[in-house]
Design a protein around this motif. Structure first.
Motif, PDB file in Angstrom:
ATOM      1  N   SER A  73      23.157   6.799  15.538  1.00  0.00           N
ATOM      2  CA  SER A  73      24.321   6.503  16.372  1.00  0.00           C
ATOM      3  C   SER A  73      25.636   6.522  15.596  1.00  0.00           C
ATOM      4  O   SER A  73      26.687   6.828  16.150  1.00  0.00           O
ATOM      5  CB  SER A  73      24.151   5.146  17.062  1.00  0.00           C
ATOM      6  N   ASN A  74      25.577   6.197  14.323  1.00  0.00           N
ATOM      7  CA  ASN A  74      26.791   6.174  13.521  1.00  0.00           C
ATOM      8  C   ASN A  74      27.016   7.469  12.752  1.00  0.00           C
ATOM      9  O   ASN A  74      27.964   7.572  11.969  1.00  0.00           O
ATOM     10  CB  ASN A  74      26.747   4.993  12.538  1.00  0.00           C
ATOM     11  N   LEU A  75      26.114   8.432  12.951  1.00  0.00           N
ATOM     12  CA  LEU A  75      26.260   9.718  12.274  1.00  0.00           C
ATOM     13  C   LEU A  75      27.034  10.676  13.163  1.00  0.00           C
ATOM     14  O   LEU A  75      26.657  10.931  14.296  1.00  0.00           O
ATOM     15  CB  LEU A  75      24.879  10.304  11.942  1.00  0.00           C
ATOM     16  N   GLU A  76      28.106  11.204  12.664  1.00  0.00           N
ATOM     17  CA  GLU A  76      28.935  12.128  13.434  1.00  0.00           C
ATOM     18  C   GLU A  76      28.438  13.553  13.243  1.00  0.00           C
ATOM     19  O   GLU A  76      28.113  13.963  12.132  1.00  0.00           O
ATOM     20  CB  GLU A  76      30.389  12.010  12.977  1.00  0.00           C
ATOM     21  N   PHE A  77      28.361  14.308  14.338  1.00  0.00           N
ATOM     22  CA  PHE A  77      27.978  15.709  14.254  1.00  0.00           C
ATOM     23  C   PHE A  77      29.248  16.539  14.147  1.00  0.00           C
ATOM     24  O   PHE A  77      30.099  16.520  15.034  1.00  0.00           O
ATOM     25  CB  PHE A  77      27.178  16.125  15.485  1.00  0.00           C
ATOM     26  N   ILE A  78      29.392  17.252  13.044  1.00  0.00           N
ATOM     27  CA  ILE A  78      30.573  18.073  12.806  1.00  0.00           C
ATOM     28  C   ILE A  78      30.167  19.540  12.909  1.00  0.00           C
ATOM     29  O   ILE A  78      29.545  20.083  11.987  1.00  0.00           O
ATOM     30  CB  ILE A  78      31.186  17.780  11.416  1.00  0.00           C
ATOM     31  N   PRO A  79      30.453  20.201  14.022  1.00  0.00           N
ATOM     32  CA  PRO A  79      29.955  21.560  14.259  1.00  0.00           C
ATOM     33  C   PRO A  79      30.260  22.548  13.144  1.00  0.00           C
ATOM     34  O   PRO A  79      29.389  23.318  12.735  1.00  0.00           O
ATOM     35  CB  PRO A  79      30.656  21.961  15.566  1.00  0.00           C
TER      36      PRO A  79
END
Length: 306
Positions: free
Chosen positions: A83-89
């Motif tokens: 949940s705290n991991l951001e997905f950076i395309p």
């Protein structure tokens, strides 16, 4: 009694793979470790959980009752951890597995790859021909990340969103002597047809609609792929009834074809995006679903005059 949560990861792997060796390979552990974990689970539940039948490990009734709760629990835990991991395309290197059938692969993949190459050039996509009978299990187990297909019955565990709605149309070869200017119903019914389907028998969507009016047509050929069916049509007087987007794609590649309106009022062919509700909360899956929804809202087919 405390239970090691890793045992449920083993339980899910055995259930998904139906084989201890394959489950061990999936989890990157040894088969003795898998067998040891299964023994602990059997002791905890006082049930065999899986019964060997040939090379397969078949789940017992208790296992079948447990699997949904186990998958949901593991998915919830996974979502919490991510949940705290951001997905950076632009920095992503994920591998996404998408379930697609033959015709949809041809029409959906080109715009999807074009779009994702611009926003997430490092990701990889694998297109798989999914089994409709096991699609819910495949989505829940992670064997596929999402599926794009026509309307299918699914439980409340699966999210389904319509992304495409299009008409049926009819493809013929140019200069077909049986067709004058407009393909009318009488001509359509009097001509011979080809059907593209993986099933050996059964009514196509156009036959279901014709049957509603008490009408039938003569099917001369039944083959597996739209492309093969179209090749037949281009060299014969047979007709092929298919969704409009695929017909337009075929015509753009094959100058010897004409497209005609389906001769009776028919329901649209609705294409849906399917994803497991729990997995849809994972950042990368959420991004992929959002990208596809946005893409097909922008490229949805508009009425065409033939």
């Amino acid at each position: 009694m405390r239970v090691d949560l890793n045992l449920f990861t083993v339980f899910e792997a055995i259930y998904n793979e139906g084989n201890l060796t394959k489950a061990a390979n999936t989890l990157h552990i040894t088969q003795p470790a898998i067998s040891h974990s299964l023994a602990k689970l059997r002791g905890h539940f006082d049930d065999a959980l899986f019964v060997r039948q040939g090379h397969q490990m078949t789940p017992t009734p208790l296992s079948k009752r447990l699997i949904h709760d186990v998958r949901n629990a593991l998915a919830t835990l996974n979502t919490t951890l991510l949940s705290n991991l951001e997905f950076i395309p632009e920095n992503a290197t994920n591998l996404f597995k998408i379930g697609l059938r033959d015709a949809l692969e041809s029409t959906c993949l080109p715009p999807l790859i074009e779009a994702t190459q611009k926003t997430a050039p490092g990701i990889k996509i694998v297109s798989l021909r999914h089994n409709r009978k096991t699609m819910e299990n495949d989505l829940s187990s992670g064997q596929v990340d999402l599926i794009i297909d026509v309307a299918q019955p699914v439980s409340e565990l699966i999210s389904r969103k319509q992304i495409i709605s299009e008409r049926l149309c009819v493809v013929s070869r140019k200069n077909n002597p049986n067709i004058k200017t407009v393909l009318d119903l009488e001509t359509y019914l009097n001509m011979n047809h080809v059907v593209a389907s993986y099933r050996a028998s059964g009514a196509a969507i156009e036959d279901v609609e014709l049957n509603r009016y008490g009408l039938n047509r003569n099917i001369t050929l039944r083959c597996q792929h739209y492309f093969a069916a179209c090749q037949v049509v281009s060299n014969t007087d047979l007709l092929l009834t298919i969704p409009e987007s695929y017909a337009q794609l075929l015509k753009s590649k094959h100058s010897g074809l004409n497209i005609h309106a389906f001769p009776i009022e028919s329901p649209s062919v609705d294409i849906h995006l399917y994803v497991n509700k729990m997995r849809s909360k994972e950042p990368e899956i959420e991004w992929l679903v959002s990208s596809i929804l946005t893409l097909f809202q922008q490229t949805s087919s508009k009425p065409t005059t033939y």
